[in-house]
Design a protein around this motif. Structure first.
Motif, mmCIF file in Angstrom:
data_model
loop_
_atom_site.group_PDB
_atom_site.id
_atom_site.type_symbol
_atom_site.label_atom_id
_atom_site.label_comp_id
_atom_site.label_asym_id
_atom_site.label_seq_id
_atom_site.Cartn_x
_atom_site.Cartn_y
_atom_site.Cartn_z
ATOM 1 N N GLY A 168 47.417 34.057 42.521
ATOM 2 C CA GLY A 168 46.986 35.436 42.399
ATOM 3 C C GLY A 168 48.115 36.334 41.939
ATOM 4 O O GLY A 168 49.158 35.895 41.439
ATOM 5 N N GLN A 208 38.316 29.448 44.788
ATOM 6 C CA GLN A 208 37.300 30.429 44.451
ATOM 7 C C GLN A 208 37.987 31.742 44.082
ATOM 8 O O GLN A 208 38.136 32.644 44.892
ATOM 9 N N SER A 209 38.451 31.797 42.826
ATOM 10 C CA SER A 209 39.250 32.923 42.362
ATOM 11 C C SER A 209 38.470 34.226 42.491
ATOM 12 O O SER A 209 37.238 34.242 42.477
ATOM 13 N N LYS A 210 39.219 35.316 42.623
ATOM 14 C CA LYS A 210 38.711 36.672 42.766
ATOM 15 C C LYS A 210 38.224 36.973 44.178
ATOM 16 O O LYS A 210 38.044 38.137 44.522
ATOM 17 N N VAL A 211 37.984 35.948 45.008
ATOM 18 C CA VAL A 211 37.583 36.179 46.390
ATOM 19 C C VAL A 211 38.823 36.066 47.258
ATOM 20 O O VAL A 211 39.419 34.996 47.391
ATOM 21 N N ILE A 248 43.730 33.541 48.149
ATOM 22 C CA ILE A 248 42.528 33.229 47.380
ATOM 23 C C ILE A 248 41.676 32.251 48.186
ATOM 24 O O ILE A 248 42.162 31.223 48.647
#
Length: 238
Positions: A214, A6-9, A27
């Motif tokens: 990331g 779940q990228s960006k989290v 990530i």
């Protein structure tokens, strides 16, 4: 079926000095591999990671493929005695045979993934994952496809997972079989470094980041322990 983190989290690691290396934390939903030999601090690293989750109100799980539950529970409570009441409520420490990771269904992943999802666990540690890798060695080679399925199954849970993998005998920067670093979302190695290769002299222990989905702001730091025994990472003094 492929699953993506779940990228960006980002979630905080609980390791002082690490989050600024990897863009703010792990990530969410990713699989991170710690390569190393016995005694380099991987267990301490992982217990702090799980403890951070408990402080955040999360449910966490430590999966042992070798050591008994009683030993691991004792180790955890010796560090964090205030968490005794949360054993088997918010932190699950279990011992499983490695073969259970290889029992798949086409939609839900393997039995371990189903257990993680049903308990609502968001952080997982598997130690030693190398025990599972050993079961994938056959007379005709290494069952890398099955290993890749295990990684995909762990990602499908949405939990953020740390796997302990043994390093090769001749290369501290690589796992024994060389496949885990291919399938993982992030990889770091931990090892003892002796001055001039003189094992009679004091050594230091580098933490080297080899791979990250990331942002990577720094690739290496030194492992140190503070007065309370907390695992920390520091930049070398020049």
């Amino acid at each position: 079926m492929d699953y993506e983190p779940q990228s960006k989290v980002m979630i905080p690691s609980g390791i002082p000095g690490l989050d600024d290396m990897i863009g703010g934390g792990f990530i969410k939903g990713s699989v991170f591999v710690l390569i190393g030999e016995t005694g380099t601090g991987r267990t301490m690293f992982s217990l702090q990671y799980l403890y951070q989750g408990l402080l955040n109100g999360e449910k966490v799980m430590y999966i042992s493929l070798f050591n008994p539950v009683e030993q691991l529970t004792g180790n955890f409570l010796s560090m964090y005695p205030e968490m005794r009441d949360r054993i088997n409520k918010d932190i699950y420490i279990v011992q499983l045979p490695p073969e259970i990771f290889l029992t798949f269904s086409s939609r839900l992943g393997n039995n371990v993934a189903i257990m993680i999802q049903e308990l609502g666990v968001s952080r997982v540690v598997v130690n030693p994952f190398s025990v599972l890798e050993e079961t994938l060695v056959t007379s005709t080679g290494f069952r890398s496809t099955d290993l890749n399925m295990v990684y995909s199954s762990l990602r499908s849970t949405g939990a953020t997972t740390i796997l302990h993998v043994n390093s090769g005998q001749t290369n501290v920067f690589a796992s024994k079989f060389g496949f885990s670093e291919v399938f993982a979302d992030g990889v770091a190695c931990m090892f003892r470094e002796f001055p001039d290769n003189d094992h009679m002299r004091p050594y230091r222990m580098p933490f080297v980041l080899l791979k990250s989905r990331g942002l990577i702001t720094k690739t290496a730091k030194l492992i140190k322990y503070d007065e309370s025994g907390l695992f920390t990472l520091h930049s070398p003094i020049k």
